[in-house]
Design an enzyme around this catalytic site. Structure first.
Site, short mmCIF file in Angstrom:
data_model
loop_
_atom_site.label_atom_id
_atom_site.label_comp_id
_atom_site.label_asym_id
_atom_site.label_seq_id
_atom_site.Cartn_x
_atom_site.Cartn_y
_atom_site.Cartn_z
N PHE A 182 0.84 -1.20 0.00
CA PHE A 182 0.00 0.00 0.00
C PHE A 182 0.88 1.25 0.00
O PHE A 182 0.74 2.14 0.82
CB PHE A 182 -0.96 -0.05 1.21
CG PHE A 182 -2.20 0.78 1.01
CD1 PHE A 182 -2.94 0.69 -0.16
CD2 PHE A 182 -2.63 1.66 2.00
CE1 PHE A 182 -4.08 1.45 -0.36
CE2 PHE A 182 -3.78 2.43 1.81
CZ PHE A 182 -4.50 2.32 0.63
N THR A 189 4.05 -4.85 -4.25
CA THR A 189 5.15 -4.66 -3.30
C THR A 189 6.42 -4.34 -4.11
O THR A 189 6.43 -4.42 -5.33
CB THR A 189 5.36 -5.89 -2.39
OG1 THR A 189 5.76 -7.01 -3.19
CG2 THR A 189 4.10 -6.25 -1.62
N LYS A 207 8.05 -6.01 -10.77
CA LYS A 207 8.80 -6.62 -11.87
C LYS A 207 9.64 -7.82 -11.43
O LYS A 207 10.00 -8.65 -12.25
CB LYS A 207 9.73 -5.57 -12.49
CG LYS A 207 9.02 -4.40 -13.12
CD LYS A 207 9.98 -3.33 -13.61
CE LYS A 207 10.51 -2.45 -12.54
NZ LYS A 207 9.77 -1.32 -12.09
N VAL A 236 6.09 -2.32 -17.61
CA VAL A 236 6.90 -1.69 -18.67
C VAL A 236 6.17 -0.43 -19.13
O VAL A 236 5.03 -0.52 -19.59
CB VAL A 236 7.11 -2.63 -19.87
CG1 VAL A 236 8.00 -1.97 -20.92
CG2 VAL A 236 7.70 -3.97 -19.43
N GLY A 257 4.98 2.06 -17.34
CA GLY A 257 4.01 2.66 -16.41
C GLY A 257 2.63 2.75 -17.05
O GLY A 257 2.05 1.74 -17.44
N ASP A 288 16.73 -2.41 -13.59
CA ASP A 288 15.32 -2.10 -13.85
C ASP A 288 15.03 -2.21 -15.36
O ASP A 288 14.04 -2.83 -15.76
CB ASP A 288 15.03 -0.68 -13.33
CG ASP A 288 13.64 -0.21 -13.69
OD1 ASP A 288 12.68 -0.66 -13.05
OD2 ASP A 288 13.51 0.60 -14.62
N LYS A 327 12.63 -5.04 -17.42
CA LYS A 327 11.61 -4.69 -18.41
C LYS A 327 11.88 -5.39 -19.74
O LYS A 327 10.96 -5.81 -20.44
CB LYS A 327 11.57 -3.17 -18.57
CG LYS A 327 11.01 -2.47 -17.32
CD LYS A 327 11.28 -0.99 -17.31
CE LYS A 327 10.70 -0.35 -16.05
NZ LYS A 327 11.19 1.01 -15.81
N1 HSE Z 1 12.94 3.40 -11.47
C1 HSE Z 1 12.07 3.25 -12.58
C2 HSE Z 1 12.42 4.30 -13.64
C3 HSE Z 1 10.64 3.38 -12.14
O1 HSE Z 1 13.17 5.21 -13.33
O2 HSE Z 1 11.95 4.20 -14.76
C4 HSE Z 1 9.64 2.83 -13.08
O3 HSE Z 1 9.77 1.46 -13.29
#
Ligand code: HSE
Length: 336
Positions: A8, A95, A124, A151, A153, A219, A223
């Site tokens: 949350f 989470t 992810k 991927v 947002g 990150d 993706k």
């Molecule tokens: N840390 C990631 C970014 C957040 O900067 O794109 C979104 O996945």
């Protein structure tokens, strides 16, 4: 539709606000009444089979930092206990991503699917480490697994490739999929040092709690794993990605690129290999977006190359992707 919400934080709270603001419209247009029947954070949980009061959830979280104070009894049940004991149709896993063992999200997803719940993950970690086996588990348990928000947002990158390009054969793609590193590299191109640019990105709340996830390319690599599996039908996980972050990019690299009318960007690509690395992109290429923007160019056999550009992060943006997945699940269920 009964929902269990795992986590949350900003995304979870944005989702609750979004569902609240769209309640009438969702019922009128799609005939759905999403009810949050269970939610938990690191402090505890809140449950109500007839649906938790959304405003109260937000209020309690703001005031006491945990949903456990939703009820006087201060529910200390763990996430897994909620998943085992509360009946729901959909589990939303929000989470924090973790690329070591993907926990606790992995256990949430696996247990929910075993209990026959559909799953929407914006986390992810589990997908990066076990995409092929999670898909198999979903099929085995006759449930749907959706993950639009992982991927791009709120930008529907996965949906575009999978649905809008239906029937086409995508031969390759390349994208800027991490907003934080793009922001840092954009600032460096404008003369800022790496350290100052990083500090600035942190002050704006862009950088992950563990900065290495952004800076070392994890990150973006996560993706890329999701795209490769979903769009290209590959069966890959994080160790299959050749990954280099942006820590070694210096002014010399940026100046050299500028002389060629290019900018240095952290690019995630799928051609023959799956690679995340800093690369030069022509300033005239639509892929060459600045600031925190994300962009991805899909090349397909007969339709050429198309580039999608949009914001790749943000609470409300990601919440809107969850809503998209919810509606998609609803559509799929009513078809069967
Ligand atoms: N840390 C990631 C970014 C957040 O900067 O794109 C979104 O996945």
């Amino acid at each position: 539709m009964r929902i269990i919400l795992c986590g949350f934080g900003i995304v979870g709270q944005s989702l609750v606000k979004l569902l609240d603001s769209r309640a009438e419209d969702l019922y009128a247009k799609y005939g759905i009444k999403p009810r949050i029947v269970g939610v938990f954070d690191s402090g505890g949980s809140a449950t109500d089979p007839s649906g938790l009061d959304r405003e109260k959830l937000i209020y309690v979280k703001k005031k006491t930092k945990s949903v456990k104070d939703y009820s006087k009894s201060k529910n200390k049940a763990s996430g897994l206990e909620i998943i085992q004991n509360v009946d729901a149709d959909v589990l939303i896993e929000a989470t924090t991503s973790n690329y070591k063992d993907a926990e606790p999200g992995m256990a949430h997803i696996i247990n929910a699917m075993k209990r026959g719940m559909h799953v929407i993950s914006v986390n992810k970690g589990p997908l990066a480490l076990a995409f092929p086996s999670l898909m198999e588990l979903a099929t085995y348990n006759h449930v749907l697994l959706r993950f639009s928000g992982t991927v791009g947002g709120g930008t529907p990158i996965l949906n575009y490739a999978k649905n809008s390009l239906q029937g086409e054969r995508i031969t390759s793609f390349a994208g800027i999929l991490n907003g934080t590193t793009n922001y840092i590299l954009t600032n460096m191109a404008n003369g800022m040092s790496f350290d100052v640019a990083l500090k600035d990105a942190k002050s704006k709340g862009y950088v992950e709690a563990d900065e290495s996830l952004d800076l070392d390319g994890l990150d973006a690599a996560a993706k890329l794993v999701i795209l490769a599996n979903w769009v290209m039908d590959m069966k890959v996980t994080l160790p299959d990605i050749q990954c280099t972050g942006i820590r070694k990019v210096d002014f010399e690299d940026i100046k050299k690129a500028a002389k060629k009318n290019c900018a240095v960007k952290l690019v995630a690509s799928c051609n023959k290999d799956l690679i995340v690395s800093p690369r030069e992109i022509s300033l005239d290429d639509p892929l060459c977006v600045n600031g925190t923007l994300n962009a991805i160019a899909f090349t397909s056999e007969h339709s050429g190359t198309q580039t999608i550009i949009g914001r790749g992060a943000g609470g409300m943006e990601t919440a809107s992707s969850i809503l998209r997945d919810l509606l998609d699940i609803r559509k799929e269920i009513s078809r069967s």
